[in-house]
Design a protein around this motif. Sequence first.
Motif, PDB file in Angstrom:
ATOM      1  N   VAL A 287       8.999   0.946  11.805  1.00  0.00           N
ATOM      2  CA  VAL A 287       8.700  -0.491  11.394  1.00  0.00           C
ATOM      3  C   VAL A 287       9.511  -0.607   9.918  1.00  0.00           C
ATOM      4  O   VAL A 287       9.803   0.297   9.470  1.00  0.00           O
ATOM      5  N   GLU A 288       9.500  -1.837   9.343  1.00  0.00           N
ATOM      6  CA  GLU A 288      10.144  -2.050   8.105  1.00  0.00           C
ATOM      7  C   GLU A 288       9.268  -2.521   6.909  1.00  0.00           C
ATOM      8  O   GLU A 288       9.558  -1.969   5.946  1.00  0.00           O
ATOM      9  N   HIS A 289       8.380  -3.436   7.099  1.00  0.00           N
ATOM     10  CA  HIS A 289       7.466  -3.734   6.089  1.00  0.00           C
ATOM     11  C   HIS A 289       6.136  -4.020   6.640  1.00  0.00           C
ATOM     12  O   HIS A 289       5.962  -4.642   7.334  1.00  0.00           O
ATOM     13  N   VAL A 290       5.159  -3.435   5.785  1.00  0.00           N
ATOM     14  CA  VAL A 290       3.843  -3.754   6.079  1.00  0.00           C
ATOM     15  C   VAL A 290       2.937  -4.248   4.745  1.00  0.00           C
ATOM     16  O   VAL A 290       3.122  -3.503   3.683  1.00  0.00           O
ATOM     17  N   HIS A 291       2.309  -5.273   5.124  1.00  0.00           N
ATOM     18  CA  HIS A 291       1.396  -5.790   3.755  1.00  0.00           C
ATOM     19  C   HIS A 291      -0.091  -5.586   3.905  1.00  0.00           C
ATOM     20  O   HIS A 291      -0.501  -6.014   5.109  1.00  0.00           O
ATOM     21  N   LEU A 292      -0.843  -4.664   3.396  1.00  0.00           N
ATOM     22  CA  LEU A 292      -2.209  -4.653   3.520  1.00  0.00           C
ATOM     23  C   LEU A 292      -2.948  -5.651   3.112  1.00  0.00           C
ATOM     24  O   LEU A 292      -3.107  -5.603   1.697  1.00  0.00           O
ATOM     25  N   SER A 293      -3.798  -6.322   3.448  1.00  0.00           N
ATOM     26  CA  SER A 293      -4.440  -7.454   3.106  1.00  0.00           C
ATOM     27  C   SER A 293      -6.022  -6.901   3.071  1.00  0.00           C
ATOM     28  O   SER A 293      -6.733  -6.820   4.190  1.00  0.00           O
ATOM     29  N   VAL A 294      -6.487  -6.884   1.776  1.00  0.00           N
ATOM     30  CA  VAL A 294      -7.697  -6.629   1.679  1.00  0.00           C
ATOM     31  C   VAL A 294      -8.522  -7.348   0.499  1.00  0.00           C
ATOM     32  O   VAL A 294      -7.726  -7.889  -0.094  1.00  0.00           O
ATOM     33  N   PRO A 295      -9.754  -7.265   0.557  1.00  0.00           N
ATOM     34  CA  PRO A 295     -10.440  -7.969  -0.718  1.00  0.00           C
ATOM     35  C   PRO A 295     -10.087  -7.231  -1.714  1.00  0.00           C
ATOM     36  O   PRO A 295     -10.039  -6.093  -1.886  1.00  0.00           O
ATOM     37  N   PHE A 296     -10.050  -7.938  -2.779  1.00  0.00           N
ATOM     38  CA  PHE A 296     -10.132  -7.526  -4.263  1.00  0.00           C
ATOM     39  C   PHE A 296     -11.310  -6.934  -4.714  1.00  0.00           C
ATOM     40  O   PHE A 296     -11.114  -5.900  -5.004  1.00  0.00           O
ATOM     41  N   VAL A 297     -12.532  -7.353  -4.212  1.00  0.00           N
ATOM     42  CA  VAL A 297     -13.592  -6.922  -4.604  1.00  0.00           C
ATOM     43  C   VAL A 297     -14.793  -7.037  -3.545  1.00  0.00           C
ATOM     44  O   VAL A 297     -14.412  -7.853  -2.608  1.00  0.00           O
ATOM     45  N   ALA A 298     -15.402  -5.926  -3.185  1.00  0.00           N
ATOM     46  CA  ALA A 298     -16.253  -5.932  -1.850  1.00  0.00           C
ATOM     47  C   ALA A 298     -17.840  -5.627  -2.241  1.00  0.00           C
ATOM     48  O   ALA A 298     -17.964  -4.997  -3.519  1.00  0.00           O
ATOM     49  N   ILE A 299     -18.571  -5.899  -1.450  1.00  0.00           N
ATOM     50  CA  ILE A 299     -20.092  -5.682  -1.638  1.00  0.00           C
ATOM     51  C   ILE A 299     -20.244  -4.324  -0.723  1.00  0.00           C
ATOM     52  O   ILE A 299     -19.950  -3.968   0.157  1.00  0.00           O
TER      53      ILE A 299
ATOM     54  N   ALA B 204       6.090   2.411  14.790  1.00  0.00           N
ATOM     55  CA  ALA B 204       6.639   1.925  16.165  1.00  0.00           C
ATOM     56  C   ALA B 204       7.970   2.388  16.530  1.00  0.00           C
ATOM     57  O   ALA B 204       8.942   2.457  15.555  1.00  0.00           O
ATOM     58  N   GLY B 205       8.171   3.299  17.665  1.00  0.00           N
ATOM     59  CA  GLY B 205       9.075   4.117  17.784  1.00  0.00           C
ATOM     60  C   GLY B 205       9.132   5.239  16.561  1.00  0.00           C
ATOM     61  O   GLY B 205       8.518   5.992  16.443  1.00  0.00           O
ATOM     62  N   ASN B 206      10.384   5.110  16.026  1.00  0.00           N
ATOM     63  CA  ASN B 206      10.553   6.396  15.189  1.00  0.00           C
ATOM     64  C   ASN B 206      10.502   5.756  13.537  1.00  0.00           C
ATOM     65  O   ASN B 206      11.063   6.645  12.635  1.00  0.00           O
ATOM     66  N   ILE B 207      10.073   4.606  13.379  1.00  0.00           N
ATOM     67  CA  ILE B 207      10.143   4.159  12.159  1.00  0.00           C
ATOM     68  C   ILE B 207       8.421   4.111  11.793  1.00  0.00           C
ATOM     69  O   ILE B 207       7.592   3.777  12.376  1.00  0.00           O
ATOM     70  N   LEU B 208       8.358   4.673  10.447  1.00  0.00           N
ATOM     71  CA  LEU B 208       6.955   4.575   9.869  1.00  0.00           C
ATOM     72  C   LEU B 208       6.885   4.076   8.341  1.00  0.00           C
ATOM     73  O   LEU B 208       7.546   4.231   7.633  1.00  0.00           O
ATOM     74  N   ILE B 209       5.982   3.207   8.244  1.00  0.00           N
ATOM     75  CA  ILE B 209       5.939   2.531   7.125  1.00  0.00           C
ATOM     76  C   ILE B 209       4.497   2.467   6.297  1.00  0.00           C
ATOM     77  O   ILE B 209       3.538   2.484   7.226  1.00  0.00           O
ATOM     78  N   GLN B 210       4.163   2.415   5.252  1.00  0.00           N
ATOM     79  CA  GLN B 210       2.953   2.548   4.397  1.00  0.00           C
ATOM     80  C   GLN B 210       2.439   1.533   3.588  1.00  0.00           C
ATOM     81  O   GLN B 210       3.471   0.986   2.588  1.00  0.00           O
ATOM     82  N   ASP B 211       1.482   1.346   3.317  1.00  0.00           N
ATOM     83  CA  ASP B 211       0.900   0.388   2.206  1.00  0.00           C
ATOM     84  C   ASP B 211      -0.530   0.880   1.626  1.00  0.00           C
ATOM     85  O   ASP B 211      -1.254   1.350   2.485  1.00  0.00           O
ATOM     86  N   THR B 212      -0.596   0.650   0.408  1.00  0.00           N
ATOM     87  CA  THR B 212      -2.004   1.104  -0.280  1.00  0.00           C
ATOM     88  C   THR B 212      -2.375   0.270  -1.200  1.00  0.00           C
ATOM     89  O   THR B 212      -1.652  -0.398  -1.916  1.00  0.00           O
TER      90      THR B 212
END
Length: 987
Positions: A712-724, A781-789
Amino acid sequence: MGKRVILILTKLYDFNLGSVTESSLWRSTDYGTTYEKLNDKVGLKTVLSYLYVSPTNKRKIMLLSDPEIESSILISSDEGATYQKYRLNFYIQSLLFHPKQEEWILAYSLDQKLYSSMDFGRKWQLMQERVTPNRFYWSVTGLDKEPDLVHMEARTADGHTHYLTCRIQECSETKRSGPFSRSIDISSLVVQDEYIFIQVTAGGRANYYVSYRREPFAQIKLPKYSLPKDMHIISTDENQVFAAVQEWNQNDTYNLYISDTRGVYFTLALENVKSSRGLEGNIIIDLYEVAGIKGIFLANRKIDDQIKTFITYNKGRDWRLLQAPDTDLRGNPVVCQLPFCSLHLHLQLSENPYTSGSISSKETAPGLLVATGNIGSELSYTDVGVFISPDGGNSWRQVCFIFEEEYNVWFLDWGGTLVAMKHTSVPIRHMWVSFDEGRSWSKYSFTSTPLFVDGSLVDPGIETQIMTVFGHFSLRSEWQLVKVDYRSIFSRRCNKDDYQTWHLHNQGEPCVMGERKIYKKRKPGAQCSLGRDYSQTVVSEPCVCGQGDFECDYGYERRSNNQCVPAFWFSPSSLSKDCSIGQSYLNSTGYRRIVSNNCTDGLREKYMAKMEKCPGKAPRGLQIITTDGKLVTEQGHNATFIILMEEGDLQRTNIQLDFGDGIAVSYANFSPVEDGIRHVYKSAGIFQVTAYAENSLGSDTAVLFLHVVCPVEHVHLSVPFVAIRNKDINITAVVWPSQAGTLTYFWWFGNSTKPLITLESSISYIFTVEGMNTVTVQVAAGNILIQDTKEIAVHEYFQSQLLSFSPNLDYHNPDIPEWRQDIGKVIKRALVQVTGIPDEQILVAVFPGLPTSAELFILPHKNTTERRKSSEDDLEQVVEVLFNALNQNLVQFELKPGVEVIVYVTQLTLAPLVDSSTGHSSSAMLMLLSVVFVGLAVFLIYKFKSKLRWHKACTSIVPCISYKEKRPSTALPPQTQCSESSPRVQK
């Protein structure tokens, strides 16, 4: 060739056939008085395409036959009097002569092969196939160890483009070397003077690298948010690089940047310089370097859709508009008040070598400029005149009435004489000559029959004062060559009484580039020839260093008070990481002396970098990356890891790298790992690669999860900035581009070493520990791997408020995650500075898209769970302090010089207090979503407050944001449904 020998190749192009059908070679031994046709000596049926003269021995000539007819070369060693013909088994497209060795030549063929010859073309040897056009270079004397070394860009067997070097007689695959280990972008290799430049695109962004004096390549450092789309090397003179960079928000303009000596750190010299395309589609930057005097440049800059001409005398540190002449052509006063009106010039050099172009200056005539342009508020292509400056651009005058049309102007007699000829499509008979820098002109006839002029052969260093004009008497006639000999109009050689002195200055300031220079030039009206022994410079002495001799160093920007201060994205302490305890390093003061500036003393000691002891720092900002930037490799192939560290003592920090497969390596310092650590995985799977850095002051750890084989080419991790705490939250991974087929998602939470694996892009999770928690996702996806933290702040309760900004921030918003993170930090610092609230109680999240907006989170003190009620009251007081500051417009920051941004409270429903009470939503904040699937809605349940009083519990239906990170300019407030029950806070 000798001073008297001229060779001319003419070709007849048949428009019906679309090719050259005839050629003729002409030779003169009396500098153009008579010509001999040499077709019988080269072959009556031979059609020639190019004529080359050896740059190191002008007696040696090489002619190329037309490749559409035959493949052969003709060689002469007697200034073109006789020729030997040699057949070739390849077709030559271009030649490159060695700058020192007259016998050595490189030939580039039509089928992209590079050949070499060491006997001036008599025998050829294949060097390399699949070479990029115009991307091959000879060695540079004093830099490359072998004089026969060749630098080239070529496609290798793996299909990628690489930078290669080899010697011309030893260029087999085993003898070639690759000075840069990775593949590079096609047509990006530039070898120029002491520098080598390449470009590598990764993750959709172009990265540029430079090697200075053949040192290892270093990544070029532009200001962090320049985000270049295109880059052109303008000049590498005097141990400095002048580059034009088209940034992310530019289309028809470029920004000019100037480097330090090594070509690594670049600072902005001028914004929004006009660009255009040449006849062959090449980019042309409207920048002109004045010949003969270092540091003087002219540039056409776009300001509010107007093009204006600016000049600098200190290599781009300061720019100003050109002062218009005092009088017009007829001696009438010119009313032109700066900055509303000024002189504007066309700065294009001629793409035809036989015409003068729109601006000219010569090394042999320092300070004398001739250009076409106009007077007014902006550059115009109508009402254009010819202007001359005798003093390096300080003052200008328009040439007398004969130049109301466009003219070509050439320099003769070592620059002491100007010759002008009308640039027109009608036949002409006359030219004009000036001996007094264009103040007066004399008319001369150069032919009895009017001539359609196509161009002129002029050498400004010719002592005989001769030029050759060529053209046609009619549109169907043959070529006509007219020799124009000016010797008769020079009455004598100049003597010392014919000269006067001229002081170089910048609007009266005698020091230019740290020097005071006085030149010698001929007095106006002295009709004498200067001759070969003419010397211009009389006096050259250094000046005392002043502020104008220093530019801002990398990472610093000049404020309105003329002081250089760190840019908002720059940390000055980051420059000390390469030194070790006990050593010293040069700590920048924020200034650097302009390269090639020769000033002494004065402010030099104050502004020069100071030698300081290395501070010694614990490792921080440790990172692991792979050389190709990917997180996937094939089983049995080399995987190369690069370890990076933002801060720390590189020489005294121990490094351990655990590959995750039971094998680990250790190093005493960073030196052995600078070129990467290679490892071969013998089995497939997912491996946690861990880097550990430690010195006497602390340690740091970095983790990378490597997939050994899948694409895959780009991943965006959508998370709350603050959680309970103890409440589940929804986390979404948005992948781009979308692909058919199944995607596998690997999730890591906190310090867990085993991932949760799903086939869905969203997952719910409950954090049980307060503080900062890490979420990492990898998508395969296939032989492509991407990461976001991402990191999530987990608390028992908090409050939040939407923020907006003055509109000027939108123009500088590139809408990328790094920029939003840095701006969030700037806003946080501004809030802390104004209110005095501890920074650990404030978090700021900037939303994607335009207009720019953000959410402010107000957090409780640490360890306040035991005294919940009093802490909530404390939080209310913090909120009131923040709101008062925001409502009074006290929170603002300077993005860059002259750009002041004000932070406002968004005038929507007041922000809620969010806690872990029963019945409230599990979501803790507005999700920073990037892609939203059709039908998805996000509900956030808040408990609202007004000032310091509690209000009703409400449900907000929040509109979603698409992954393109663009939001409508007019945002509707959330739809709100409120219940009648009173809120309560659970303990």
